[in-house]
Design a protein around this motif. Structure first.
Motif, short mmCIF file in Angstrom:
data_model
loop_
_atom_site.label_atom_id
_atom_site.label_comp_id
_atom_site.label_asym_id
_atom_site.label_seq_id
_atom_site.Cartn_x
_atom_site.Cartn_y
_atom_site.Cartn_z
N VAL A 182 -11.11 32.80 -12.40
CA VAL A 182 -11.68 32.87 -13.75
C VAL A 182 -12.99 32.16 -13.87
CG1 VAL A 182 -10.42 31.06 -14.82
CG2 VAL A 182 -11.45 32.81 -16.22
N GLN A 183 -14.11 32.49 -14.27
CA GLN A 183 -15.48 31.91 -14.64
C GLN A 183 -16.05 32.25 -15.81
OE1 GLN A 183 -15.53 34.44 -11.78
NE2 GLN A 183 -14.22 32.88 -10.45
N GLY A 184 -16.61 31.33 -16.63
CA GLY A 184 -17.19 31.60 -18.00
C GLY A 184 -17.96 30.14 -18.04
N GLY A 185 -18.36 30.28 -19.40
CA GLY A 185 -19.18 28.97 -20.23
C GLY A 185 -20.00 29.49 -21.15
N ASP A 186 -20.61 28.41 -21.75
CA ASP A 186 -21.84 28.90 -22.87
C ASP A 186 -23.02 28.21 -22.41
OD1 ASP A 186 -21.30 26.18 -23.27
OD2 ASP A 186 -19.80 26.49 -24.73
N ALA A 187 -23.73 27.78 -23.28
CA ALA A 187 -25.26 27.31 -23.06
C ALA A 187 -25.21 25.69 -22.55
CB ALA A 187 -26.03 27.27 -24.49
N HIS A 188 -23.90 25.16 -23.05
CA HIS A 188 -23.71 23.55 -22.51
C HIS A 188 -22.95 23.62 -21.38
CE1 HIS A 188 -26.23 22.00 -25.52
NE2 HIS A 188 -25.71 23.09 -26.45
N THR A 189 -21.73 24.20 -21.22
CA THR A 189 -20.47 23.94 -20.52
C THR A 189 -20.13 25.41 -19.63
OG1 THR A 189 -19.45 22.33 -21.96
CG2 THR A 189 -18.06 23.27 -20.19
N ARG A 190 -19.99 25.17 -18.39
CA ARG A 190 -19.66 26.16 -17.31
C ARG A 190 -18.50 25.63 -16.64
NH1 ARG A 190 -25.95 29.00 -15.73
NH2 ARG A 190 -26.42 28.71 -18.25
N TYR A 191 -17.60 26.85 -16.22
CA TYR A 191 -16.53 26.44 -15.50
C TYR A 191 -16.20 27.48 -14.48
CZ TYR A 191 -14.47 29.66 -18.81
OH TYR A 191 -14.30 30.73 -19.64
N SER A 192 -15.40 27.11 -13.60
CA SER A 192 -15.03 28.18 -12.46
C SER A 192 -13.49 27.61 -11.93
CB SER A 192 -15.98 28.43 -11.45
OG SER A 192 -15.48 29.27 -10.60
N LEU A 193 -12.61 28.46 -11.88
CA LEU A 193 -11.40 28.21 -11.17
C LEU A 193 -10.93 29.42 -10.58
CD1 LEU A 193 -8.67 25.92 -10.86
CD2 LEU A 193 -7.93 27.00 -13.16
N SER A 194 -10.25 29.18 -9.20
CA SER A 194 -9.81 30.11 -8.36
C SER A 194 -8.93 29.56 -7.42
CB SER A 194 -10.78 31.05 -7.70
OG SER A 194 -11.45 29.94 -6.76
#
Length: 596
Positions: A182-194
Motif C-alpha cells: 500500500v502507498q499513499g499520503g497527503d501534502a505533508h506525509t507520505r508512506y509505503s509498506l509492502s
C-alpha cells in the motif's frame, strides 16, 4: 542550460518518472538520477555512463530474480553459482565482483568478512527503480566503487488516497510467490509498506557434489518508507528493507539462514535559498548462519553503522558545490575468532559541478581515514561538451580503491594485517544522444588495477588491465518499446596474461515489447561469449558462450487486474556462468496482479 538543483526529497517523494526503458526519455520529462554525484540531475546532465531501470520496466520484464534485471546490461556480466538465492557476482566493467558498490536507498550494503554484496537476496517486487553508474565512484562514496555503483530504491509513497497492490505467482521448480503493498499520503506525509514471500524447490546446482536433490530457496521481504514535511520545508524521513530466509546448496555446508537488511533515517531541508542540507544515519546487516547435514557449522554476521552529513551549496546559477562528512563502523560477529572484530572509517568529500556555456565540468575529491589500513585520497575530473542540443561528448579520469576484507586482514593464523587497499585509475570517453523517445550512449574506457589481493595468506601482488567498449540504446515509438546493449571487453591479469575469470569478451542484450490493446508481448535475447573460470590451483576451464531467449506476455483483464506469463530459456539451453554450477533450463511462470 543552467545547472538544475533538485533536492533529494523532491526526487524520492514527488517526481513522476515516465521512462520505461533504460534511460529512454519522454518528450517532456527526463529521468532524474541521484547516484552519480549524490545530487539530482537529469540523465543528459550526467557526465557518467548510466542506466536507469524503472518500475514499469521491472513489471514488463517479470524477472524471476534480481540478477535477471542486470544480466548483459551495458558493462555488466553476472556469474552465479545457481539460481534462486545462490551466491551471485556482478562484474561491472570487467572489475571484480567486490569492486561494485551496492546501495539500497543510500545505505551501503555488503559483508565485511568476504567483501561484496548479497545480490541474490534482493526481491524485484520491492524495487521502485535501479540506477547503474559505470565507472569509479570512490571519490564520492569511498571504498569498493572501482567498477561503479548500483543503487536500488524501494517503493515510495505519493500524495493521494491509499493505493493497494497485490500479486500471486506460480511456476517451474514448484515456485510460489505472493506479495502485497500500500502507498499513499497527503501534502505533508507520505508512506509505503509492502511485503513479499517467495519459495521454490530450485534445481540441483552441482552434479556429483553433495546430494542429487534440488537446492531450494525461501525469502520473506518487507519494505517500508515514511516521510513528513513540515510547513517550513524541513522533512523527516526513514526507510527499511529486510529480507530473511534460507537457501540450500551442494557442499560441506548445504544450508544457510540469512538476514539482509538496510535501515536509514534522517532530516533534510533548505537552510537558505542556496543551501540544502541532509543529515542521515543508517545501518546495514548481512548475516549468514551456515549448516551442514542439519548441524550448525559457522556464522558470519556483518553490522555496518553509518552517518552522513551532506550539504549542497548553489554558488551562482551555474555552480553547485557539494561537501559532506561520512562516518562508518563495521562490526563482525562470527564463529571464527577473528584477530579484530571492528573498524571505523571517517571521510570528508566534495563534488563541484559547473556549467560554462556548452561546457559541463565536474570534479570530486574524497579522503578516507580507516582504522585498519590508513588513509586514502581519491579524485575524479570530468568534462562534457554539447556538440549539438541533443549530442554530448564527455571525458573523465578517476581513481578508486577497494578495502581489504576482515577475512584477508584478520583470519586467525593466516590473515595479513599489513595489506594495502587495491588501487585503480580509469580513463573514459563517451558520446550520448538524447532526443525525445530515442537514446543512445557509447563509451570507451580503460581501468588499471594494482595491488590486487591474491593468494593465501593474502598479499598485494597482482595487477589487471581492463579495456572495453559499451554501446547502449533505447527507444519508445508508438506501441513499441525497445532496448539494446553491447559490451566488448578485454580483461587481463597482467602478471599471467590470463583473462580474468567469469568475464566474457562480448555480451549482448536485446529487449523488444509491443502493446496491442489490452495485450502486450515481448522477448529478451541474452547472448554471452565464451569466458574462463579457474580452480584453486589456477587451472583454466573454458565456459562456452551461449544465447538465451525469454518470452513474455500480459493481458489487462480489467482496469485493476492483469494476467502475466513468462517462458524463460525457451530453447532449454544447458549453460554455466561459473564452472561446475548448473543453471535452470526451460521455465514457465504465471502471475495475477491487482493494482489500484
Amino acid at each position: 542550460m543552467k545547472i538544475r538543483r533538485f533536492p533529494v526529497a523532491t526526487v524520492l517523494a514527488g517526481v513522476t518518472f515516465v521512462s520505461s526503458v533504460p534511460a529512454v526519455l519522454a518528450t517532456e520529462l527526463e529521468p532524474i538520477i541521484v547516484t552519480a554525484t549524490r545530487t539530482a540531475q537529469t540523465v543528459d546532465e550526467s557526465l557518467s555512463a548510466v542506466t536507469v531501470i524503472e518500475r514499469e520496466e521491472i513489471e514488463r520484464l517479470q524477472p524471476a530474480q534480481f540478477a535477471d534485471l542486470l544480466r548483459n546490461r551495458a558493462g555488466i556480466s553476472v556469474a552465479d553459482t545457481g539460481p534462486f538465492g545462490k551466491t551471485t557476482g556482478v562484474f561491472l566493467r570487467g572489475t571484480n565482483s567486490d569492486h561494485t558498490l551496492l546501495l539500497v536507498d543510500g545505505v551501503r550494503m555488503g559483508a565485511a568478512t568476504v567483501g561484496g554484496a548479497s545480490w541474490q537476496f534482493l526481491s524485484p517486487s520491492e524495487i521502485e527503480r535501479i540506477e547503474i553508474v559505470r565507472g569509479p565512484r570512490a571519490s564520492v562514496y569511498g571504498a569498493d566503487a572501482i567498477g561503479g555503483v548500483i543503487q536500488v530504491f524501494t517503493r515510495k509513497g505519493a500524495e493521494g488516497p491509499p493505493r493497494f497492490n497485490a500479486y500471486s505467482r506460480i511456476g517451474s521448480f514448484n515456485t510460489r510467490e505472493a506479495g502485497a503493498g500500500v502507498q499513499g499520503g497527503d501534502a505533508h506525509t507520505r508512506y509505503s509498506l509492502s511485503a513479499t514471500h517467495q519459495a521454490t524447490d530450485g534445481i540441483n546446482v552441482r552434479d556429483e557434489v553433495g546430494d542429487d536433490d534440488r537446492d531450494g530457496f525461501r525469502n520473506t521481504s518487507v519494505a517500508s518508507q515514511l516521510s513528513h514535511r513540515f510547513d517550513n520545508g524541513l522533512e523527516l524521513f526513514g526507510n527499511l528493507l529486510r529480507s530473511q530466509g534460507r537457501t540450500e546448496f551442494d557442499g560441506f555446508e548445504d544450508e544457510t539462514d540469512f538476514v539482509h537488511q538496510a535501515l536509514r533515517a534522517g532530516v533534510r531541508g533548505d537552510l537558505t535559498e542556496t543551501w540544502h542540507s541532509e543529515l542521515t544515519i543508517g545501518q546495514s546487516r548481512d548475516e549468514h548462519d551456515n549448516f551442514g547435514q542439519g548441524q550448525f557449522s559457522s556464522r558470519f554476521d556483518t553490522r555496518r553503522d553509518m552517518a552522513d552529513w551532506r550539504n549542497d551549496l548553489m554558488l551562482g546559477e551555474s555552480l553547485l558545490w557539494t561537501v559532506g562528512l561520512d562516518w562508518q563502523q563495521d562490526r563482525v560477529e562470527s564463529s571464527v575468532d577473528f584477530d579484530e572484530t571492528r573498524r571505523y572509517n571517517r571521510a570528508v568529500y566534495q563534488v563541484l559541478q559547473a556549467e560554462l556555456g556548452r561546457h559541463d565540468l565536474q570534479g570530486s575529491l574524497r579522503h578516507d581515514d580507516n582504522e585498519a589500513y590508513g588513509g586514502n585520497t581519491t579524485g575524479q575530473v570530468a568534462w562534457g561538451f554539447r556538440l549539438t542540443e541533443n549530442l554530448q561528448s564527455r571525458a573523465s579520469y578517476g581513481t578508486a580503491f577497494k578495502a581489504p576484507t576482515f577475512n584477508e586482514l584478520y583470519w586467525p593464523g593466516d590473515g595479513n594485517p599489513d595489506l594495502d587497499p587495491e588501487k585503480s585509475e580509469t580513463f573514459e570517453a563517451g558520446l550520448r544522444y538524447v532526443h525525445q523517445a530515442l537514446y543512445w550512449d557509447a563509451a570507451l574506457f580503460q581501468t588499471d588495477v594494482r595491488k590486487l589481493i591474491s593468494g593465501w595468506p593474502p598479499v598485494n601482488i597482482d595487477e589487471a588491465r581492463i579495456r572495453g567498449l559499451e554501446l547502449e540504446t533505447g527507444w519508445h515509438l508508438a506501441d513499441w518499446h525497445g532496448a539494446a546493449a553491447l559490451t566488448l571487453l578485454d580483461a587481463e591479469d597482467r602478471d599471467t596474461g590470463n583473462e580474468l575469470a567469469r568475464r566474457p569478451r562480448a555480451s549482448l542484450r536485446l529487449d523488444l515489447d509491443r502493446q496491442i490493446g489490452d495485450f502486450s508481448v515481448g522477448g529478451t535475447v541474452l547472448a554471452r561469449g565464451r569466458s574462463f573460470d579457474y580452480d584453486w590451483m589456477g587451472n583454466a576451464e573454458r565456459l562456452a558462450g551461449h544465447a538465451l531467449l525469454n518470452l513474455r506476455a500480459s493481458w489487462q483483464l480489467a482496469p485493476q487486474w492483469s494476467l502475466r506469463a513468462t517462458l524463460d530459456n525457451i530453447t532449454d539451453k544447458d549453460y554455466q556462468t561459473a564452472a561446475g554450477f548448473n543453471q535452470p533450463g526451460r521455465a514457465a511462470y504465471l502471475s495475477v496482479h491487482f493494482q489500484q
